[in-house]
Structures are given as structure tokens and as C-alpha cells.
Design a protein around this motif. Structure first.
Motif, PDB file in Angstrom:
ATOM      1  N   GLY A   3     -10.312  18.270  50.103  1.00 62.13           N
ATOM      2  CA  GLY A   3      -9.348  17.661  49.183  1.00 62.13           C
ATOM      3  C   GLY A   3      -8.351  16.791  49.918  1.00 62.13           C
ATOM      4  N   LYS A   4      -7.332  16.341  49.224  1.00 57.34           N
ATOM      5  CA  LYS A   4      -6.293  15.528  49.859  1.00 57.34           C
ATOM      6  C   LYS A   4      -5.337  16.451  50.590  1.00 57.34           C
ATOM      7  CE  LYS A   4      -6.439  11.506  46.931  1.00 57.34           C
ATOM      8  NZ  LYS A   4      -5.669  10.589  46.100  1.00 57.34           N
ATOM      9  N   SER A   5      -5.026  16.086  51.823  1.00 58.21           N
ATOM     10  CA  SER A   5      -4.205  16.951  52.657  1.00 58.21           C
ATOM     11  C   SER A   5      -3.017  16.190  53.218  1.00 58.21           C
ATOM     12  CB  SER A   5      -5.052  17.530  53.791  1.00 58.21           C
ATOM     13  OG  SER A   5      -5.673  16.484  54.507  1.00 58.21           O
ATOM     14  N   CYS A   6      -1.988  16.935  53.579  1.00 56.77           N
ATOM     15  CA  CYS A   6      -0.755  16.357  54.096  1.00 56.77           C
ATOM     16  C   CYS A   6      -0.244  17.214  55.245  1.00 56.77           C
ATOM     17  CB  CYS A   6       0.291  16.291  52.989  1.00 56.77           C
ATOM     18  SG  CYS A   6       1.882  15.623  53.512  1.00 56.77           S
ATOM     19  N   PHE A   7       0.223  16.565  56.294  1.00 61.00           N
ATOM     20  CA  PHE A   7       0.767  17.239  57.477  1.00 61.00           C
ATOM     21  C   PHE A   7       2.261  16.988  57.542  1.00 61.00           C
ATOM     22  CE2 PHE A   7       0.997  17.109  62.361  1.00 61.00           C
ATOM     23  CZ  PHE A   7       1.088  18.477  62.471  1.00 61.00           C
ATOM     24  N   PHE A   8       3.004  17.951  58.061  1.00 57.81           N
ATOM     25  CA  PHE A   8       4.445  17.814  58.262  1.00 57.81           C
ATOM     26  C   PHE A   8       4.738  17.706  59.751  1.00 57.81           C
ATOM     27  CE2 PHE A   8       4.184  20.335  54.358  1.00 57.81           C
ATOM     28  CZ  PHE A   8       5.106  19.715  53.546  1.00 57.81           C
ATOM     29  N   ILE A   9       5.653  16.826  60.124  1.00 55.74           N
ATOM     30  CA  ILE A   9       6.125  16.759  61.500  1.00 55.74           C
ATOM     31  C   ILE A   9       7.621  16.505  61.474  1.00 55.74           C
ATOM     32  CG2 ILE A   9       5.679  14.276  61.825  1.00 55.74           C
ATOM     33  CD1 ILE A   9       5.063  16.986  64.458  1.00 55.74           C
ATOM     34  N   GLY A  10       8.362  17.212  62.297  1.00 52.54           N
ATOM     35  CA  GLY A  10       9.812  17.040  62.326  1.00 52.54           C
ATOM     36  C   GLY A  10      10.421  17.794  63.496  1.00 52.54           C
ATOM     37  N   HIS A  11      11.711  17.665  63.636  1.00 50.46           N
ATOM     38  CA  HIS A  11      12.427  18.251  64.772  1.00 50.46           C
ATOM     39  C   HIS A  11      12.751  19.725  64.544  1.00 50.46           C
ATOM     40  CE1 HIS A  11      12.715  14.281  66.401  1.00 50.46           C
ATOM     41  NE2 HIS A  11      13.358  13.845  65.339  1.00 50.46           N
ATOM     42  N   ARG A  12      12.701  20.491  65.617  1.00 45.73           N
ATOM     43  CA  ARG A  12      12.950  21.934  65.509  1.00 45.73           C
ATOM     44  C   ARG A  12      14.378  22.259  65.093  1.00 45.73           C
ATOM     45  NH1 ARG A  12      11.221  23.947  71.121  1.00 45.73           N
ATOM     46  NH2 ARG A  12      10.003  22.106  70.927  1.00 45.73           N
ATOM     47  N   GLU A  13      15.343  21.382  65.398  1.00 42.91           N
ATOM     48  CA  GLU A  13      16.742  21.665  65.060  1.00 42.91           C
ATOM     49  C   GLU A  13      17.169  21.043  63.726  1.00 42.91           C
ATOM     50  OE1 GLU A  13      16.730  17.860  67.326  1.00 42.91           O
ATOM     51  OE2 GLU A  13      15.764  19.774  67.592  1.00 42.91           O
ATOM     52  N   THR A  14      16.216  20.785  62.867  1.00 41.44           N
ATOM     53  CA  THR A  14      16.497  20.184  61.562  1.00 41.44           C
ATOM     54  C   THR A  14      17.426  21.057  60.719  1.00 41.44           C
ATOM     55  OG1 THR A  14      14.386  19.035  61.538  1.00 41.44           O
ATOM     56  CG2 THR A  14      15.432  19.397  59.411  1.00 41.44           C
ATOM     57  N   SER A  15      18.407  20.428  60.122  1.00 38.77           N
ATOM     58  CA  SER A  15      19.371  21.110  59.262  1.00 38.77           C
ATOM     59  C   SER A  15      18.792  21.315  57.861  1.00 38.77           C
ATOM     60  CB  SER A  15      20.640  20.258  59.162  1.00 38.77           C
ATOM     61  OG  SER A  15      21.430  20.672  58.077  1.00 38.77           O
ATOM     62  N   GLU A  16      19.246  22.366  57.217  1.00 41.71           N
ATOM     63  CA  GLU A  16      18.801  22.648  55.846  1.00 41.71           C
ATOM     64  C   GLU A  16      19.276  21.598  54.858  1.00 41.71           C
ATOM     65  OE1 GLU A  16      18.802  26.510  54.297  1.00 41.71           O
ATOM     66  OE2 GLU A  16      18.261  27.431  56.201  1.00 41.71           O
ATOM     67  N   GLU A  17      20.152  20.701  55.277  1.00 41.27           N
ATOM     68  CA  GLU A  17      20.658  19.649  54.390  1.00 41.27           C
ATOM     69  C   GLU A  17      19.558  18.725  53.888  1.00 41.27           C
ATOM     70  OE1 GLU A  17      23.842  17.598  56.343  1.00 41.27           O
ATOM     71  OE2 GLU A  17      25.068  19.403  56.459  1.00 41.27           O
ATOM     72  N   ILE A  18      18.449  18.635  54.628  1.00 40.81           N
ATOM     73  CA  ILE A  18      17.371  17.743  54.186  1.00 40.81           C
ATOM     74  C   ILE A  18      16.436  18.409  53.186  1.00 40.81           C
ATOM     75  CG2 ILE A  18      17.412  16.494  56.385  1.00 40.81           C
ATOM     76  CD1 ILE A  18      14.370  17.776  56.503  1.00 40.81           C
ATOM     77  N   TYR A  19      16.627  19.706  52.921  1.00 41.97           N
ATOM     78  CA  TYR A  19      15.693  20.427  52.050  1.00 41.97           C
ATOM     79  C   TYR A  19      15.467  19.743  50.703  1.00 41.97           C
ATOM     80  CZ  TYR A  19      13.206  24.013  49.535  1.00 41.97           C
ATOM     81  OH  TYR A  19      12.260  24.671  48.791  1.00 41.97           O
ATOM     82  N   PRO A  20      16.513  19.290  49.994  1.00 37.43           N
ATOM     83  CA  PRO A  20      16.244  18.630  48.702  1.00 37.43           C
ATOM     84  C   PRO A  20      15.318  17.420  48.835  1.00 37.43           C
ATOM     85  CG  PRO A  20      18.561  19.196  48.869  1.00 37.43           C
ATOM     86  CD  PRO A  20      17.959  19.439  50.233  1.00 37.43           C
ATOM     87  N   ALA A  21      15.501  16.603  49.871  1.00 35.09           N
ATOM     88  CA  ALA A  21      14.633  15.430  50.077  1.00 35.09           C
ATOM     89  C   ALA A  21      13.220  15.868  50.441  1.00 35.09           C
ATOM     90  CB  ALA A  21      15.213  14.520  51.152  1.00 35.09           C
ATOM     91  N   LEU A  22      13.120  16.901  51.249  1.00 30.43           N
ATOM     92  CA  LEU A  22      11.815  17.418  51.649  1.00 30.43           C
ATOM     93  C   LEU A  22      11.079  17.997  50.447  1.00 30.43           C
ATOM     94  CD1 LEU A  22       9.792  18.121  53.881  1.00 30.43           C
ATOM     95  CD2 LEU A  22      11.125  20.190  54.314  1.00 30.43           C
ATOM     96  N   TYR A  23      11.772  18.773  49.644  1.00 32.10           N
ATOM     97  CA  TYR A  23      11.162  19.355  48.448  1.00 32.10           C
ATOM     98  C   TYR A  23      10.692  18.254  47.501  1.00 32.10           C
ATOM     99  CZ  TYR A  23      10.312  22.340  44.452  1.00 32.10           C
ATOM    100  OH  TYR A  23       9.705  22.987  43.403  1.00 32.10           O
ATOM    101  N   ALA A  24      11.520  17.216  47.326  1.00 29.61           N
ATOM    102  CA  ALA A  24      11.144  16.093  46.456  1.00 29.61           C
ATOM    103  C   ALA A  24       9.901  15.388  46.986  1.00 29.61           C
ATOM    104  CB  ALA A  24      12.301  15.109  46.328  1.00 29.61           C
ATOM    105  N   ALA A  25       9.804  15.251  48.312  1.00 23.65           N
ATOM    106  CA  ALA A  25       8.627  14.605  48.908  1.00 23.65           C
ATOM    107  C   ALA A  25       7.377  15.449  48.673  1.00 23.65           C
ATOM    108  CB  ALA A  25       8.845  14.380  50.403  1.00 23.65           C
ATOM    109  N   VAL A  26       7.490  16.758  48.817  1.00 21.53           N
ATOM    110  CA  VAL A  26       6.348  17.650  48.564  1.00 21.53           C
ATOM    111  C   VAL A  26       5.913  17.526  47.104  1.00 21.53           C
ATOM    112  CG1 VAL A  26       5.631  20.079  48.382  1.00 21.53           C
ATOM    113  CG2 VAL A  26       6.862  19.279  50.414  1.00 21.53           C
ATOM    114  N   GLU A  27       6.875  17.579  46.213  1.00 20.98           N
ATOM    115  CA  GLU A  27       6.564  17.458  44.786  1.00 20.98           C
ATOM    116  C   GLU A  27       5.865  16.131  44.477  1.00 20.98           C
ATOM    117  OE1 GLU A  27       9.807  17.167  41.724  1.00 20.98           O
ATOM    118  OE2 GLU A  27       9.027  19.177  41.277  1.00 20.98           O
ATOM    119  N   GLN A  28       6.361  15.045  45.065  1.00 20.36           N
ATOM    120  CA  GLN A  28       5.743  13.733  44.859  1.00 20.36           C
ATOM    121  C   GLN A  28       4.304  13.724  45.369  1.00 20.36           C
ATOM    122  OE1 GLN A  28       7.294  10.506  47.268  1.00 20.36           O
ATOM    123  NE2 GLN A  28       6.785   9.029  45.661  1.00 20.36           N
ATOM    124  N   HIS A  29       4.076  14.323  46.524  1.00 19.21           N
ATOM    125  CA  HIS A  29       2.728  14.340  47.084  1.00 19.21           C
ATOM    126  C   HIS A  29       1.758  15.141  46.211  1.00 19.21           C
ATOM    127  CE1 HIS A  29       4.628  12.488  50.494  1.00 19.21           C
ATOM    128  NE2 HIS A  29       3.432  12.268  51.007  1.00 19.21           N
TER     129      HIS A  29
END
Length: 147
Positions: A3-29
Motif C-alpha cells: 500500500g501507500k507508505s510514509c516515513f517520518f524523520i526528525g530531530h531527537r530534541e523536538t519539542s511537543e509544540e509541533i504536535y498539532p502540525a504533525l498530527y495534521a500532516a498525518v491526517e492529511q496523508h
């Protein structure tokens, strides 16, 4: 990977502040692109946030051979994946090589990579070559410099 697949890549010290944008990106995908499978590592903050944002099939990428470094499937994951041919890869570059393997085999990449000199950033640059060929789509989550 089916099927269609998606990989995540990001920094280990990422702040939880990006969670809403990340969740929106997952939902869009899921809703717009038809992604049914997500792959993520487990070595830092971004990976933990990505894992919590996925509510469909989530696969844990194993950069080290499962017999050498046994890793039980953590709660929240559906399976583990060890890329073929990785047995001869030196441990020093195993994570980089495993990440490249997955980028070469997925349809989408969600990235949060803003450090100028980082493996995550280098992987995004590597992935951009597939974008030019039309075989990969990248969603970049923007970094807020004020944090």
C-alpha cells in the motif's frame, strides 16, 4: 511494505509544540493521499511524537539486526521492520542506511529537520532527489525559531 507508505524523520530534541502540525500532516496523508502504513524510528522526541500521532498501522524501523539487538515490539506499534541486506552494514552507519532504505521504498515522507548539519537534514536532501523524479512527496513541518 504494501500500500501507500510514509516515513517520518526528525530531530531527537523536538519539542511537543509541533504536535498539532504533525498530527495534521498525518491526517492529511491518510485522508488525502491514501497512506495506510507509517514507519518511524524510536530514538528521540520527534519519533515519539510521530508514533503518538499515528492511529493506523505503525511499523518500527530497526536499524540493528533483531538477533544482535532484540527489540520487542513496543506498545502502540503493529510490527517491526529490519531492511534486507543490512547485516553487513557497520553499526556506525546502520541508522543512516536503514533510513535511506525506507526513503527509497516509501511514497511519502513527513520531515522536521532544520539543523543545518544533521543526519535528518541530510536524509531530507537525499529524499529530494526522489521528489524530482516524481516518486516521492515530502511534507516539511516548519521550525519555529522562537522556541
Amino acid at each position: 511494505m504494501g500500500g501507500k507508505s510514509c516515513f517520518f524523520i526528525g530531530h531527537r530534541e523536538t519539542s511537543e509544540e509541533i504536535y498539532p502540525a504533525l498530527y495534521a500532516a498525518v491526517e492529511q496523508h491518510i485522508l488525502e493521499y491514501g497512506v495506510t502504513e507509517f514507519i518511524v524510528g524510536h530514538y528521540g522526541g520527534f519519533d515519539r511524537l510521530a508514533a503518538s500521532a499515528v492511529k493506523v498501522k505503525l511499523t518500527l524501523l530497526l536499524p540493528y539486526h533483531p538477533e544482535e539487538r532484540p527489540t520487542p515490539t513496543p506498545d502502540g506499534f503493529d510490527s517491526t521492520f529490519y531492511p534486507p541486506g543490512m547485516e553487513s552494514v557497520p553499526r556506525k552507519i546502520a541508522i543512516v542506511r536503514a533510513n535511506r532504505y525506507v526513503v527509497d521504498h516509501v511514497d511519502y515522507l513527513i520531515a522536521y529537520a532544520w539543523h543545518p548539519a544533521s543526519n535528518a537534514r541530510e536524509l531530507v536532501e537525499y529524499a529530494k532527489r526522489r521528489v524530482k523524479k516524481g516518486s516521492l512527496f515530502i511534507t516539511v513541518i516548519k521550525h519555529n525559531d522562537s522556541t
